[in-house]
Design a protein around this motif. Structure first.
Motif, PDB file in Angstrom:
ATOM      1  N   ALA A 146       0.864  -1.190   0.000  1.00 53.10           N
ATOM      2  CA  ALA A 146       0.000   0.000   0.000  1.00 53.10           C
ATOM      3  C   ALA A 146       0.894   1.232   0.000  1.00 53.10           C
ATOM      4  O   ALA A 146       1.886   1.284   0.725  1.00 53.10           O
ATOM      5  CB  ALA A 146      -0.888  -0.001   1.239  1.00 53.10           C
ATOM      6  N   VAL A 147       0.537   2.223  -0.817  1.00 50.75           N
ATOM      7  CA  VAL A 147       1.301   3.479  -0.863  1.00 50.75           C
ATOM      8  C   VAL A 147       0.306   4.639  -0.829  1.00 50.75           C
ATOM      9  O   VAL A 147      -0.707   4.607  -1.529  1.00 50.75           O
ATOM     10  CB  VAL A 147       2.138   3.591  -2.168  1.00 50.75           C
ATOM     11  N   ILE A 170      -3.796   4.048   6.230  1.00 52.01           N
ATOM     12  CA  ILE A 170      -2.392   4.112   5.789  1.00 52.01           C
ATOM     13  C   ILE A 170      -1.976   5.571   5.987  1.00 52.01           C
ATOM     14  O   ILE A 170      -2.697   6.494   5.584  1.00 52.01           O
ATOM     15  CB  ILE A 170      -2.260   3.709   4.294  1.00 52.01           C
ATOM     16  N   SER A 171      -0.815   5.787   6.597  1.00 51.42           N
ATOM     17  CA  SER A 171      -0.396   7.159   6.911  1.00 51.42           C
ATOM     18  C   SER A 171       0.056   7.886   5.652  1.00 51.42           C
ATOM     19  O   SER A 171       0.583   7.262   4.724  1.00 51.42           O
ATOM     20  CB  SER A 171       0.775   7.139   7.895  1.00 51.42           C
ATOM     21  N   PRO A 172      -0.102   9.215   5.620  1.00 52.92           N
ATOM     22  CA  PRO A 172       0.443   9.979   4.492  1.00 52.92           C
ATOM     23  C   PRO A 172       1.946   9.722   4.343  1.00 52.92           C
ATOM     24  O   PRO A 172       2.685   9.735   5.334  1.00 52.92           O
ATOM     25  CB  PRO A 172       0.173  11.439   4.895  1.00 52.92           C
ATOM     26  N   GLY A 173       2.379   9.428   3.126  1.00 52.82           N
ATOM     27  CA  GLY A 173       3.796   9.182   2.862  1.00 52.82           C
ATOM     28  C   GLY A 173       4.263   7.779   3.224  1.00 52.82           C
ATOM     29  O   GLY A 173       5.461   7.482   3.148  1.00 52.82           O
ATOM     30  N   ILE A 198       4.747   3.689   2.881  1.00 53.36           N
ATOM     31  CA  ILE A 198       4.740   2.495   2.017  1.00 53.36           C
ATOM     32  C   ILE A 198       4.676   1.294   2.946  1.00 53.36           C
ATOM     33  O   ILE A 198       5.518   1.136   3.829  1.00 53.36           O
ATOM     34  CB  ILE A 198       6.018   2.392   1.154  1.00 53.36           C
ATOM     35  N   LEU A 199       3.654   0.483   2.763  1.00 55.60           N
ATOM     36  CA  LEU A 199       3.457  -0.671   3.646  1.00 55.60           C
ATOM     37  C   LEU A 199       3.579  -1.960   2.839  1.00 55.60           C
ATOM     38  O   LEU A 199       2.814  -2.177   1.897  1.00 55.60           O
ATOM     39  CB  LEU A 199       2.064  -0.589   4.295  1.00 55.60           C
ATOM     40  N   SER A 216       7.544   1.960   5.793  1.00 52.24           N
ATOM     41  CA  SER A 216       8.564   3.012   5.691  1.00 52.24           C
ATOM     42  C   SER A 216       7.898   4.266   5.154  1.00 52.24           C
ATOM     43  O   SER A 216       6.751   4.224   4.692  1.00 52.24           O
ATOM     44  CB  SER A 216       9.701   2.580   4.764  1.00 52.24           C
ATOM     45  N   ASN A 217       8.640   5.382   5.226  1.00 46.43           N
ATOM     46  CA  ASN A 217       8.084   6.638   4.744  1.00 46.43           C
ATOM     47  C   ASN A 217       8.975   7.150   3.618  1.00 46.43           C
ATOM     48  O   ASN A 217      10.174   7.286   3.791  1.00 46.43           O
ATOM     49  CB  ASN A 217       8.023   7.642   5.907  1.00 46.43           C
TER      50      ASN A 217
END
Ligand code: SF4
Length: 490
Positions: free
Chosen positions: A193-194, A233-236, A238-239, A250-251
């Protein structure tokens, strides 16, 4: 004008609401029928795009794909679904914001490099897609579609070809993308997920009762497959999720940016049974109606809504103003989806093909009508006429969003100020006159934010305020079909 353009024209004639970009869904669930679960997930996300849809699955060695123009229920059947086997599935339902309606623009998009096959499904809009595409063309890449989503996919391939591993390639590719993107990616080993660093479009993580991971544009797509919401999913972010359900996050954002979630998602696009940061969208829309009633009360006999999206706000408005609420416009939910054109005689009936008034509810009454937004104003005008023709004494319009005055470049189909009646008009009275309403009021910007019960800085409100959180290149103006234009010139 080809057949698809005629269909688009039909739909637009009956509905001038802004259109959402897309819905994405992904699942990693060994030993489950991932294609079937994705089918139902896409079913729940159908409101986010009705032009085309598709599902790609990975079984560890092979990738299978089925996509086509049409609704989820039209594109998939038992036969093609049974051929989509694997542990990982990615699904997409599309409305075009970059690129025209065409089977080659349907998603997921497949790309490959050596033994790495990648399926990508995207919701949003890149503001630097032209620049990235030109860069990739110079590097020798060719494009099958006219979408910015293929630009993202080819950028990942370009990074892989430079020798980076999958994780580094994805980080590097997305750090070059500017704009709005919520993306689901499938590979033979991972569900990924991005989300862009502003978090403009929604994307959430869920878990099935067996602990298998799902990503989806909205929480309603988790509910339909019996999964529970875990988090956004947080802004920025990559899961990466592997088949053992191990998560690694990671961000990729190089600078700290503040979150700018699209507030129109809460007002209109998202389903009312979805949530945002724990906030029920239905509850938020009711609060908008309450706030609207406080700001702009109305001496009326009856509150009605423009169904379905105006209904929660109308209920809130009625509760706050202690007026009775009732249905008076009955929606034909399927007319906008027909492939059969109305005859000229039916076309003259216009909005009646979509909304049928209950005359005995309306006749002789002062009616306050609640709608979620006005874009071009043509549909509002038709609705007011419909209610007046049904014998209403007065028709007052109350809108549960502020005036839409600015185009959206982040994945919503409002691409020029000239389309927007609030931008063209000198005053609300002038709009009311055009629409032929006895009065017209919008909720205030501050009232809209108050209704969210969240801090104002987390939202993009650019189509109301003109303050864009992500810089817009000058040349990007009304450019939905920009690649087609470029190609024609060549
Ligand atoms: S400009 Fe409007 S529609 Fe576009 S992302 Fe911002 S709030 Fe949403």
């Amino acid at each position: 004008m080809d057949f698809r353009e005629l269909l688009d024209q039909n739909i637009q004639d009956l509905d001038d609401k802004p259109k959402e970009a897309c819905g994405v869904f992904g699942i990693i669930a060994p030993a489950e029928d991932v294609a079937r679960l994705t089918f139902f997930g896409l079913y729940a996300l159908q409101h986010r795009g009705q032009e085309s849809c598709g599902i790609a699955t990975f079984d560890g060695s092979k990738i299978a794909l089925h996509k086509n123009i049409g609704l989820v229920s039209q594109v998939f059947d038992e036969t093609n679904l049974s051929k989509l086997k694997g542990d990982i599935a990615i699904g997409h339902t599309r409305y075009s914001t970059t690129g025209s309606t065409n089977i080659v623009n349907a998603q997921p998009i497949l790309v490959s490099f050596k033994d790495e096959n990648i399926a990508l499904a995207h919701n949003g809009n890149l503001v630097n897609a032209t620049e990235l595409r030109d860069f990739l063309i110079k590097k020798g890449y060719s494009f099958e579609s006219t979408t910015d989503s293929e630009v993202m996919a080819k950028l990942i391939v370009h990074e892989l070809s430079s020798g980076k591993d999958l994780k580094k390639s994805i980080e590097s590719a997305f750090s070059q993308c500017k704009g709005a993107f919520s993306v689901a990616i499938g590979t033979k080993d991972y569900l990924i997920a991005v989300r862009d660093s502003y978090g403009v479009r929604p994307l959430c993580l869920g878990l099935t009762s067996k602990g298998q991971s799902i990503i989806a544009s909205e929480s309603c797509a988790l509910d339909i497959v019996g999964a529970s919401f875990v988090r956004d999913i947080s802004p920025g972010e990559i899961l990466f999720i592997n088949k053992e359900q191990k998560l690694s996050s990671s961000n990729f954002a190089s600078t700290n940016t503040s979150s700018s979630h699209c507030i129109f998602e809460l007002i209109y696009f998202s389903r009312p049974d979805s949530t945002f940061k724990g906030l029920s969208i239905y509850h938020f829309r009711k609060e908008l109606g309450r706030q609207l009633a406080k700001e702009s009360p109305c001496d009326a006999d009856y509150v009605i809504s423009v169904p379905d999206s105006g209904t929660p706000a109308a209920i809130g408005y009625a509760e706050e103003s202690k007026l009775p609420f009732g249905e008076a416009l009955i929606k034909n939910r399927y007319i906008g989806r027909t492939f059969i054109q109305p005859s000229p005689m039916l076309r003259e009936l216009g909005i009646r093909l979509k909304l049928n008034p209950l005359k005995d509810v309306i006749a002789g009454k002062k009616i306050v009508v609640i709608d979620d937004s006005i874009v071009r104003g043509n549909t509002s005008k038709k609705i007011v006429k419909l209610i007046k023709d049904s014998g209403a004494k007065e028709v007052h319009l109350r809108i549960s969003s502020p005036p839409v005055k600015w185009p959206c470049f982040y994945g919503i189909d409002i691409d020029s100020k000239e389309q927007l009646i609030a931008s063209k008009s000198e005053s609300f009275d002038e709009i009311a006159k055009f629409i032929d309403a006895d009065s017209l009021k919008y909720i205030s910007h501050a009232g809209m934010i108050k209704a969210t019960d969240l801090h104002r800085n987390i939202f993009c409100t650019a189509c109301f305020s003109g303050q864009y959180p992500i810089e817009i290149p000058k040349e990007l103006n009304g450019a939905k079909l920009r690649y087609e234009k470029v190609e024609q010139k060549i």
